[in-house]
Motif scaffolding. Sequence first.
Motif, short mmCIF file in Angstrom:
data_model
loop_
_atom_site.label_atom_id
_atom_site.label_comp_id
_atom_site.label_asym_id
_atom_site.label_seq_id
_atom_site.Cartn_x
_atom_site.Cartn_y
_atom_site.Cartn_z
N MET A 65 0.84 -1.19 0.00
CA MET A 65 0.00 0.00 0.00
C MET A 65 0.88 1.24 0.00
O MET A 65 2.06 1.18 0.34
CB MET A 65 -0.94 0.01 1.22
CG MET A 65 -0.25 0.15 2.55
SD MET A 65 -1.40 0.11 3.97
CE MET A 65 -2.36 1.59 3.70
N ILE A 66 0.30 2.36 -0.44
CA ILE A 66 1.02 3.64 -0.41
C ILE A 66 0.13 4.69 0.24
O ILE A 66 -1.09 4.54 0.27
CB ILE A 66 1.46 4.09 -1.83
CG1 ILE A 66 0.21 4.35 -2.70
CG2 ILE A 66 2.38 3.09 -2.47
CD1 ILE A 66 0.13 5.74 -3.26
N SER A 67 0.77 5.74 0.77
CA SER A 67 0.02 6.83 1.40
C SER A 67 0.73 8.14 1.15
O SER A 67 1.97 8.19 1.08
CB SER A 67 -0.07 6.59 2.92
OG SER A 67 -0.74 5.39 3.20
N TRP A 68 -0.08 9.19 1.01
CA TRP A 68 0.46 10.53 0.79
C TRP A 68 0.33 11.37 2.05
O TRP A 68 -0.58 11.15 2.85
CB TRP A 68 -0.31 11.21 -0.35
CG TRP A 68 -0.26 10.47 -1.64
CD1 TRP A 68 -1.18 9.59 -2.11
CD2 TRP A 68 0.79 10.50 -2.62
NE1 TRP A 68 -0.79 9.08 -3.33
CE2 TRP A 68 0.43 9.62 -3.67
CE3 TRP A 68 2.00 11.19 -2.71
CZ2 TRP A 68 1.22 9.42 -4.79
CZ3 TRP A 68 2.79 10.99 -3.83
CH2 TRP A 68 2.40 10.12 -4.86
N THR A 70 -3.41 7.78 7.48
CA THR A 70 -3.23 7.97 6.05
C THR A 70 -4.51 8.47 5.40
O THR A 70 -5.59 7.93 5.63
CB THR A 70 -2.82 6.65 5.38
OG1 THR A 70 -3.81 5.66 5.66
CG2 THR A 70 -1.49 6.17 5.91
N GLY A 71 -4.39 9.54 4.63
CA GLY A 71 -5.52 10.09 3.91
C GLY A 71 -6.36 11.07 4.69
O GLY A 71 -7.20 11.76 4.12
N PRO A 125 4.79 6.87 8.74
CA PRO A 125 4.85 8.25 9.24
C PRO A 125 6.19 8.94 9.06
O PRO A 125 6.24 10.17 8.94
CB PRO A 125 4.51 8.09 10.74
CG PRO A 125 3.61 6.89 10.77
CD PRO A 125 4.21 5.96 9.75
N PHE A 126 7.29 8.18 9.01
CA PHE A 126 8.61 8.80 8.84
C PHE A 126 9.29 8.36 7.55
O PHE A 126 10.44 8.71 7.29
CB PHE A 126 9.51 8.48 10.04
CG PHE A 126 9.69 7.01 10.33
CD1 PHE A 126 10.70 6.30 9.73
CD2 PHE A 126 8.86 6.35 11.22
CE1 PHE A 126 10.89 4.94 10.00
CE2 PHE A 126 9.03 5.00 11.51
CZ PHE A 126 10.04 4.30 10.90
N SER A 127 8.57 7.58 6.71
CA SER A 127 9.13 7.15 5.43
C SER A 127 8.50 7.97 4.31
O SER A 127 7.87 8.98 4.56
CB SER A 127 8.86 5.65 5.22
OG SER A 127 9.50 4.89 6.22
N GLY A 128 8.66 7.50 3.08
CA GLY A 128 8.07 8.19 1.94
C GLY A 128 6.63 7.79 1.75
O GLY A 128 5.80 7.97 2.62
#
Length: 412
Positions: free
Chosen positions: A95-98, A123-124, A148-151
Amino acid sequence: MKVVQITTSSKGGAGIASLRLHHALRESGVSSAYLSKDLSINFNGDIVEDEFFSYQKPFFLNRLWIKLQRIFSPSRKQRFMDFFAKEKNHLSYEMISWPFSNKRLEEHRFVQEADLVNLHMVTGVLDYESFFSTIKKPVVWTLHDMNPFSGIFHYQGDEDRNIAVKELNSEIKSIKHNALSACTMAGVVTPSSWLLQTASESKAFDGFLEKQVIANGIDLSVFKPNTGKLRKQLGIGEAEKVLLFAAGSLHLERKGFSILLEALSRIDFPLTILTLGKGTVESPNKAVKIIPLGFISEPQEIAACYGASDACILPSLEDNLPNTMLESLATGTPIICFKKGGMKEHVKNNFNGILANEVSEQGLLQAIETFFDNLQKFNPNEIRRYAEENFSMELQSKAYQKIYTKLIGSKS
């Protein structure tokens, strides 16, 4: 003391863990509210209707203006997302998060009323830049993974695999770290020492006043040793060897199910595997029978699955402090796993489980064989006692109250 627990969803591992914390705090007398997209509980403990996260379709002129901006002057967020969309089909990830959101959590009435805000997986729903530059009250962030501390990714394995977006990932990481540097009355909590060490090495939380490991709590009145009634219902004999594999989805690479299948292909004795989670799979070996139980959300039914098994097998390649491990130990069911994440911090050989000597199908196979060769060494009552001493919700609540009190005191 008023605190609000905030997470994206009340479901899933992080959602369940945060909801358990909320209830544990209320049981101990703390006025805790709970805020997520699918469940809102006010400071009185009442479930309330909350339209804060509801989508509101913009008017025609606003939609037109947004479309023109996207074409002629795209925002930084839009440029990132457009680039990712072009690369998406070439990527492999869980999964990915912005770090962007059009919602402003700092404006929610629960946040404004609280003395302290406890973030979980957000996330989101969290906009890093607006939230951390605006919030003027203490914040605790309970980390459930590395996001929270990664990309954009949630675990290191996905970041390492997807080098095509390495530069994008680095830019997102910088945005997060810069935003976090504005937050001073803050603490970071992780359920495992592994995650706290990883978070500390990232330098993202250097300005935070508190950094602590607090294990997740579990409802010990629900997850407890049982009679193995499900085993009988499934037609499994008392002498049969049974392992349980539990994950939200069976096919998540991080959870190691593919490694488990490789190990099972070499099994030379009758073995039954119960799978708990979305997906099905065929047995790789005539000696191995696989019984899919599907996705189960009812806690009592989940507890029964552990009671039907000799051990819970968790071949995760990266994991924080999985709820499956806590639930298994609380039912007196031992764990078979790799020496990874929070598992290696609690699983002790020939006491409450077996740690594989190496991260491979051969290492996992040997761990399975070692477990069944030493089955008589595992005492369900002692395993249960370990869970009571380390994962009670009362213990978790007291630890959180200490860090809350410190941070609220730092404000004054």
